[in-house]
Design a protein around this motif. Structure first.
Motif, PDB file in Angstrom:
ATOM      1  N   ASP A 264       0.881  -1.159   0.000  1.00  0.00           N
ATOM      2  CA  ASP A 264       0.000   0.000   0.000  1.00  0.00           C
ATOM      3  C   ASP A 264       0.926   1.218   0.000  1.00  0.00           C
ATOM      4  N   GLY A 265       1.129   1.778  -1.194  1.00  0.00           N
ATOM      5  CA  GLY A 265       2.123   2.845  -1.368  1.00  0.00           C
ATOM      6  C   GLY A 265       1.834   4.050  -0.480  1.00  0.00           C
ATOM      7  N   THR A 266       0.550   4.385  -0.314  1.00  0.00           N
ATOM      8  CA  THR A 266       0.198   5.564   0.473  1.00  0.00           C
ATOM      9  C   THR A 266       0.622   5.360   1.922  1.00  0.00           C
ATOM     10  N   ARG A 267       0.395   4.156   2.428  1.00  0.00           N
ATOM     11  CA  ARG A 267       0.725   3.891   3.825  1.00  0.00           C
ATOM     12  C   ARG A 267       2.242   3.779   4.027  1.00  0.00           C
ATOM     13  N   LEU A 268       2.939   3.180   3.053  1.00  0.00           N
ATOM     14  CA  LEU A 268       4.402   3.092   3.199  1.00  0.00           C
ATOM     15  C   LEU A 268       4.988   4.510   3.179  1.00  0.00           C
ATOM     16  N   ARG A 269       4.437   5.333   2.317  1.00  0.00           N
ATOM     17  CA  ARG A 269       4.873   6.727   2.225  1.00  0.00           C
ATOM     18  C   ARG A 269       4.673   7.412   3.576  1.00  0.00           C
ATOM     19  N   ASN A 274       6.894   9.910   8.228  1.00  0.00           N
ATOM     20  CA  ASN A 274       6.890  10.089   9.676  1.00  0.00           C
ATOM     21  C   ASN A 274       8.284   9.885  10.258  1.00  0.00           C
ATOM     22  N   LEU A 275       8.950   8.790   9.846  1.00  0.00           N
ATOM     23  CA  LEU A 275      10.256   8.494  10.440  1.00  0.00           C
ATOM     24  C   LEU A 275      11.308   9.522  10.013  1.00  0.00           C
ATOM     25  N   ALA A 345       3.296   5.139  16.857  1.00  0.00           N
ATOM     26  CA  ALA A 345       2.321   4.077  17.152  1.00  0.00           C
ATOM     27  C   ALA A 345       1.629   3.663  15.854  1.00  0.00           C
ATOM     28  N   ILE A 346       1.241   4.653  15.072  1.00  0.00           N
ATOM     29  CA  ILE A 346       0.559   4.349  13.810  1.00  0.00           C
ATOM     30  C   ILE A 346       1.525   3.663  12.847  1.00  0.00           C
ATOM     31  N   SER A 347       2.754   4.195  12.768  1.00  0.00           N
ATOM     32  CA  SER A 347       3.730   3.596  11.852  1.00  0.00           C
ATOM     33  C   SER A 347       3.979   2.146  12.203  1.00  0.00           C
ATOM     34  N   THR A 371      14.915   0.926  12.293  1.00  0.00           N
ATOM     35  CA  THR A 371      15.007  -0.057  11.213  1.00  0.00           C
ATOM     36  C   THR A 371      13.666  -0.764  11.090  1.00  0.00           C
ATOM     37  N   PHE A 372      13.168  -0.884   9.888  1.00  0.00           N
ATOM     38  CA  PHE A 372      11.954  -1.694   9.741  1.00  0.00           C
ATOM     39  C   PHE A 372      11.987  -2.547   8.480  1.00  0.00           C
ATOM     40  N   SER A 373      11.209  -3.622   8.542  1.00  0.00           N
ATOM     41  CA  SER A 373      11.167  -4.551   7.413  1.00  0.00           C
ATOM     42  C   SER A 373       9.748  -4.557   6.879  1.00  0.00           C
ATOM     43  N   LEU A 374       9.604  -4.993   5.634  1.00  0.00           N
ATOM     44  CA  LEU A 374       8.241  -5.238   5.159  1.00  0.00           C
ATOM     45  C   LEU A 374       8.263  -6.277   4.064  1.00  0.00           C
ATOM     46  N   ASP A 375       7.127  -6.928   3.916  1.00  0.00           N
ATOM     47  CA  ASP A 375       6.994  -7.971   2.912  1.00  0.00           C
ATOM     48  C   ASP A 375       6.761  -7.302   1.563  1.00  0.00           C
ATOM     49  N   PRO A 376       7.700  -7.487   0.603  1.00  0.00           N
ATOM     50  CA  PRO A 376       7.535  -6.772  -0.672  1.00  0.00           C
ATOM     51  C   PRO A 376       6.578  -7.465  -1.632  1.00  0.00           C
ATOM     52  N   GLY A 377       5.921  -8.548  -1.198  1.00  0.00           N
ATOM     53  CA  GLY A 377       5.015  -9.282  -2.093  1.00  0.00           C
ATOM     54  C   GLY A 377       5.817 -10.198  -3.010  1.00  0.00           C
TER      55      GLY A 377
END
Ligand code: ADP
Length: 664
Positions: A264-269, A274-275, A345-347, A371-377
């Protein structure tokens, strides 16, 4: 060993019975029941029975079948039909299968034959009825809660719309005033309004997000997303804020990265902004580095992000709470920075929903590393490349050929090599150049031009030159009456420098060593007559006025919001017609049939927005509708092929400019 005492069930029982003997027998049966502490109320006819049941104070009702001339069945039916949830046990004189079945069909909880009543049977029937009542109460509570939640959601959506609409006007008109030449004196106050408005908007967004998270209503919409475009967008947006704070912002890839990821590009943005914004906010000097890389985890290959700053850091004891809502570090250094303490908290919630996790390491006084990770699909078939944030040369060349710049630029620099390099790039766009080696020569050349009745379209002014430096020269040049843009070039970017230079008469500042892209952005901005390179709008605020004029229809019932949209669109070269209701919209369409875009606010006074879209689609299917909404609108939910995208209020000039560019 203590004996376990079984809890005694409380049971408030209503007996509807016209025979006193039967009442006495029933009462004595109830008194014999040791597992209940029952409280019996006796009424003798159906009317009273229904009244008592309507009051709703009973756990169980025992209802005699034969009530004088009436049967208990009619009371049973009335009670069930009027939604009374108290379980009703029918009492009959004789076993009668037909009757029992009918009673159950009408909604009785059970039936008992008076002559066969045993203590055990009675106890079982009441226990069963009680548990049925409990179950029923739970069901009702659940329904009530669901209804509450639904109205809360509707209320939030409505509130968000209602708050965003006036905020749009506040932000938009303030921005317009800031761009105007007549508001020089009020600039500090206008900036305060703008900053506070923006702050209010971000708080509103955070609170809405948090309430969606708590209500488990936050849905992600993963889509194939270009990682490079996403990062370029964020970099362009935050680079200016970093520079304004005297900080360096860099983005690097440590391994090749997939070109497309499914997120979800909007949310990743939102998470990245934020960070990175926090990093800028809590760093007084130094740099912010964003690193990206791919990392094989136990189950999957993950996309990793690391945001490192050289700022104030976070005390150890507070690190564990940092991702909890409403956490702000009470510290004299940070207290003045503002914020609701919701961003992290939201991030972290968003990151978890993107299949990843977030972590922080920090040392007070040295800086923080998030540092954060995410599943790129699914990225198996995706090409991988190191990340490059420079727009491709072809694009830039293409854009310039199309713009065909024809103005004249005065390059003021004491270093011949730098003058030559800038001249080379500028001449490649079609614009011409002139040179000055120092401040005095620049002033003389500008005066000479004015005397001959012409002007330079742009002056690029190095700040650090011997004798008369760039600052003094610009002050003097402004005194000659020269009104065209002057852009400062400096290697010494520091906090607040932009404001200082603007006060001296500069329009903008570029950091040295200047890159081709930076320079081209400035040229595109100033040589086409656009206002200021104050935000990344400059990157895109380009050829809007060059081609055939576009014609938009804006359907918005709020007059101020509609007018603002018209002013913004017209400043981008778009002819704009306004409609304040669904009927006006249909009238305009009846006249013209097709607009280049219809910007449609969903909350109209005379029609449901979605119905209006259906009418447009049915009668004028060649149109493309952009939904303008105060809350996130699912474009797909409209079910309409003519709805292309949605824009979230407040609508900025930048968002409109993007839209305009996609129409050309
Ligand atoms: P806020 O909107 O208040 O910044 P956040 O949830 O984003 O809320 O951050 C919570 C708090 O964590 C901040 O108020 C600040 O005290 C601390 N914090 C977050 N990021 C950083 C950082 N990079 N450096 C230092 N402190 C930070």
């Amino acid at each position: 060993m203590t004996k376990q005492v079984k809890p005694v069930l409380q049971a408030k029982i209503l007996l509807v019975e016209d025979d006193e003997d039967d009442y006495i027998i029933t009462r004595s049966h109830l008194e014999d029941l040791t597992s209940f502490d029952s409280h019996l109320t006796w009424v003798t006819n159906s009317l009273e029975g229904l009244q008592k049941l309507t009051e709703g104070n009973f756990d169980v009702c025992l209802l005699d079948y034969q009530l004088g001339a009436e049967t208990g069945l009619s009371l049973l039916k009335q009670a069930v039909d009027s939604g009374i949830s108290t379980p009703i046990i029918m009492l009959t004189g004789q076993p009668d299968k037909q009757l029992d079945l009918q009673a159950l069909e009408y909604g009785a909880a059970d039936f008992l034959v008076k002559s066969e009543l045993s203590e055990a049977r009675f106890a079982r029937a009441i226990r069963y009825a009680l548990s049925r009542r409990e179950f029923e109460l739970e069901r009702l509570n659940r329904l009530r809660l669901e209804a509450d939640n639904r109205s809360k959601d509707r209320f939030l959506a409505h509130l968000s719309h209602e708050l965003r609409t006036p905020l749009s006007s506040i932000l938009g008109y303030t921005e317009l005033l800031l761009e105007s030449d007549h508001t020089e004196d009020a600039r500090p106050e206008l900036n305060i309004i703008l900053n506070n408005g923006k702050h209010l908007l971000s708080l509103l967004n955070d609170i809405l997000d948090l309430s969606r998270i708590t209500a488990n209503k936050l849905e992600l919409r993963p889509e194939p997303t270009s990682l490079r475009h996403l990062m370029l967008d964020i970099y362009t947006l935050l680079k200016v804020t970093a520079i304004d704070n005297g900080l360096e912002l860099t983005v690097n890839s440590l391994t090749p990265l997939p070109r497309l990821i499914t997120v979800d590009g909007t949310r990743l943005r939102q998470v990245l902004i934020n960070l990175i914004y926090n990093a800028i906010k809590f760093t007084d000097a130094g740099s912010i580095t964003v690193d990206l890389w791919m990392q094989q985890d136990a189950a999957k290959e993950m996309l990793m992000f690391r945001i490192t700053d050289t700022g104030v850091g976070i005390p150890q004891r507070q690190l564990k709470d940092i991702f909890a809502p409403f956490t702000q570090i009470e510290d004299y250094l940070t207290r003045k920075k503002g914020g609701a303490g919701l961003g992290l908290a939201i991030s972290s919630e968003l990151i978890q929903r993107m299949g990843g996790s977030i972590d922080v390491v920090s040392e007070e006084g040295k800086g923080s590393v998030f540092t954060f990770s995410l599943d790129p699909g699914d990225i198996t078939d995706t090409q991988r490349k190191p990340l490059s944030l420079e727009p491709s040369l072809n694009n830039i060349g293409g854009a310039h050929n199309k713009l065909a710049l024809t103005g004249e630029v005065l390059i003021v620099d004491d270093l011949a090599d730098l003058r030559k390099l800038s001249a080379h790039w500028i001449q490649a766009t079609g614009a011409s150049v002139d040179f000055a080696e120092n401040g005095a020569e620049a002033i003389a050349k500008v005066k000479h031009k004015i005397a001959s009745g012409s002007y330079y379209d742009l002056i690029l002014m190095d700040l650090h030159m011997p004798d008369i430096d760039g600052r003094e020269a610009t002050v003097a040049i402004r005194q000659t009456g020269y009104q065209y843009p002057v852009v400062a070039l400096t290697a010494a970017m520091a906090k607040g420098i932009r404001q200082q230079l603007t006060a001296l008469g500069f329009n903008d500042v570029l950091s040295k060593p200047i890159t081709k892209n930076q320079l081209y952005r400035a040229l595109r901005c100033y040589l086409t007559g656009n206002s200021a390179l104050t935000d990344n709008a400059a990157l895109t605020d380009t050829s809007a006025a060059d081609s055939l004029p576009l014609h938009f229809l804006v359907v918005e019932d709020d007059t101020e919001a509609a007018q603002l949209m018209q002013i913004l669109l017209e400043s981008l070269g778009v002819k704009t017609t306004l409609a304040h209701s669904a009927e006006e919209c249909m009238r305009e369409l009846a006249l013209l049939h097709r607009f280049d875009r219809i910007l449609l606010d969903l909350g109209l006074p005379d029609s449901d927005g979605l119905q209006l879209i259906e009418r447009i689609e049915h009668n004028y299917p060649d149109n493309i509708v952009i939904v303008v909404s105060g809350h996130e609108h699912d474009v797909a939910a409209s079910g309409s092929a003519i709805v292309q995208q949605s824009l979230l209020k407040p609508i900025t000039k930048q968002a409109l400019n993007r839209l305009v560019l996609t129409c050309r």
